[in-house]
Design a protein around this motif. Sequence first.
Motif, PDB file in Angstrom:
ATOM      1  N   ALA A 118      -8.021  -5.912   0.970  1.00  0.00           N
ATOM      2  CA  ALA A 118      -7.888  -4.670   0.204  1.00  0.00           C
ATOM      3  C   ALA A 118      -6.892  -3.713   0.825  1.00  0.00           C
ATOM      4  CB  ALA A 118      -9.264  -3.997   0.083  1.00  0.00           C
ATOM      5  N   ASP A 119      -6.725  -3.773   2.154  1.00  0.00           N
ATOM      6  CA  ASP A 119      -5.757  -2.884   2.810  1.00  0.00           C
ATOM      7  C   ASP A 119      -4.335  -3.134   2.332  1.00  0.00           C
ATOM      8  OD1 ASP A 119      -7.804  -1.796   4.212  1.00  0.00           O
ATOM      9  OD2 ASP A 119      -7.452  -2.924   6.062  1.00  0.00           O
TER      10      ASP A 119
ATOM     11  N   SER B 243       0.821  -1.205   0.000  1.00  0.00           N
ATOM     12  CA  SER B 243       0.000   0.000   0.000  1.00  0.00           C
ATOM     13  C   SER B 243       0.859   1.260   0.000  1.00  0.00           C
ATOM     14  CB  SER B 243      -0.919  -0.006   1.231  1.00  0.00           C
ATOM     15  OG  SER B 243      -0.155  -0.018   2.420  1.00  0.00           O
TER      16      SER B 243
ATOM     17  N   LEU C 182      -9.762  -4.996  -4.984  1.00  0.00           N
ATOM     18  CA  LEU C 182     -10.205  -3.626  -5.236  1.00  0.00           C
ATOM     19  C   LEU C 182     -11.291  -3.652  -6.304  1.00  0.00           C
ATOM     20  CD1 LEU C 182      -6.747  -1.761  -5.268  1.00  0.00           C
ATOM     21  CD2 LEU C 182      -8.326  -2.051  -3.359  1.00  0.00           C
TER      22      LEU C 182
ATOM     23  N   CYS D  46      -6.167  -1.609  -9.643  1.00  0.00           N
ATOM     24  CA  CYS D  46      -7.540  -2.100  -9.723  1.00  0.00           C
ATOM     25  C   CYS D  46      -7.534  -3.620  -9.785  1.00  0.00           C
ATOM     26  CB  CYS D  46      -8.255  -1.528 -10.949  1.00  0.00           C
ATOM     27  SG  CYS D  46      -7.435  -1.909 -12.527  1.00  0.00           S
TER      28      CYS D  46
ATOM     29  N   ASP E 221      -9.600  -7.374  -8.256  1.00  0.00           N
ATOM     30  CA  ASP E 221      -9.903  -8.041  -7.004  1.00  0.00           C
ATOM     31  C   ASP E 221      -8.658  -8.091  -6.089  1.00  0.00           C
ATOM     32  OD1 ASP E 221     -11.561  -9.340  -5.254  1.00  0.00           O
ATOM     33  OD2 ASP E 221     -11.221 -11.328  -6.110  1.00  0.00           O
TER      34      ASP E 221
ATOM     35  N   SER F 142      -4.186  -0.648  -0.740  1.00  0.00           N
ATOM     36  CA  SER F 142      -4.755   0.701  -0.687  1.00  0.00           C
ATOM     37  C   SER F 142      -3.669   1.753  -0.871  1.00  0.00           C
ATOM     38  CB  SER F 142      -5.466   0.903   0.657  1.00  0.00           C
ATOM     39  OG  SER F 142      -4.543   0.789   1.730  1.00  0.00           O
TER      40      SER F 142
END
Length: 498
Positions: A215-216, A198, A229, A225, A227, A219
């Motif tokens: 997802a973290d 991230s 996200l 983009c 999966d 991020s």
Amino acid sequence: MAGHPRAPLAAALLLAAAACLACCAVAEPPPSERSALLAFLTATPHERRLGWNTSTPTCSWVGVSCDNANSTVVEVRLPGVGLVGAIPPNTLGRLTNLRVLSLRSNRVLGSIPDDVLRLPNLQSLFLQQNRLSGEIPLGIAGLTGLERLVLSHNDLSGSIPFALNNLTALRVLRLDGNNLSGSIPSISIPALKSLNVSDNNLNGSIPKSLSGFPADSFSGNRLLCGDPLPPCGSSFFPPTPAPGMSPGGGGPMPGSSKKRKLSGAAIAGIVVGAVVLGLLLLIAVVLCAMSRRRRDGAREGPKAAATSSAAAAGAATGRGQPPPGSGDGGGMTSSSKEDLGGGASGSAAAVAAAAAGGGAAGEQSRLVFVGKGAGYSFDLEDLLRASAEVLGKGSVGTSYKAVLEEGTTVVVKRLKDVAVARREFDAHMEALGRVEHRNVLPVRAYYFSKDEKLLVYDYLPNGSLSAMLHGQCSLFSSPSHPFPFLFALALHRVAVAE
């Protein structure tokens, strides 16, 4: 004649004792490893004195750990000791049996030396929260036994190398908080359990082999983009159109010529708005100056002079304190856990400051390690999040068994009714930290503030002397469900308030 059979037995016992003493005397790493450590320390400026010298055994140096036989150095952990500059080559790379290298939370510059990337037994490399720059070296793929690679919060740039797939034993990969760009390579390592890239400049689609991470982990990358996200091409991630073309690729954008015709009017509007805003700011500054002048005139006299001197003294005191967590104090501070590699968040720092009970700004969220306690790698935030069990209560305070998230177990004693100045308290703790005796449990770290004073000791799993003499008392027995140490402090404060 009766004494003769005992003579060979006595001689054999003396020889065995001499052999044991000789083995103990030579239990020391080879001179090449000792000289490599001294060369590293000599070539790297450091703000804290580590006490490495030839008059003490290498395995007792701060941050240095050896194997069970004290025959070789296997760990070098120097978090937050104020190292400044690049890692000198031909120093740490000579520790051929090194398994763990931790230089996190310092000011290490440049890149990782090639000889460190050739250590055959290296399993954990923690270099987060430094100032490393350049690209991730391709030579890191040669560390085939590496299990933890944490390079978070540096100034690394370039792309993530595909060669990381060679690290088949890798379980933790942390590259967050850098300036990495490009797409994420398809990393397929079955043992990988923790990933974080991230807060970089990565773009493109997330590989399917990494889509199972939360997802973290991705991020903070605006152009990333797929999966887990939102999918690529969605309203969250529209495709970037070519200059002067519509997003669908059907030709020039309909309003492009009109925008070019109106560009002069838009510029004029921006200029007029800027002038008006500047006038408003100028009027506000003049009004503030006039208001302050009136207040200064009303405060003339002895009372105003006394107030001004007090304000000047307070400002001088504020400038003399280091910012929280800056590491400029006399003791060594630690930061985020090595396994996770992340820095402390703002909310966590606020919780630690509240638990500190209103100490000075430079004292909040800081544990001061003494003696061999410098080998620990946790901070006050980690301690407050740890699960805690009450071990017992005494005349000077309550003792807790604290189990940190990374698995380290320590004993924390919360002192009560201790009224002492900070300087005197520091002197006593430094003296206690230097005490090393097999029958004395030394202090490893302490925390001092106006309302909280904590001592940290090693945890001994075989119980206490009181339990051995008097048995386990139900009043002080450990609860069936451990609770956070911060919650234990809060319960104590509520009891005192009532």
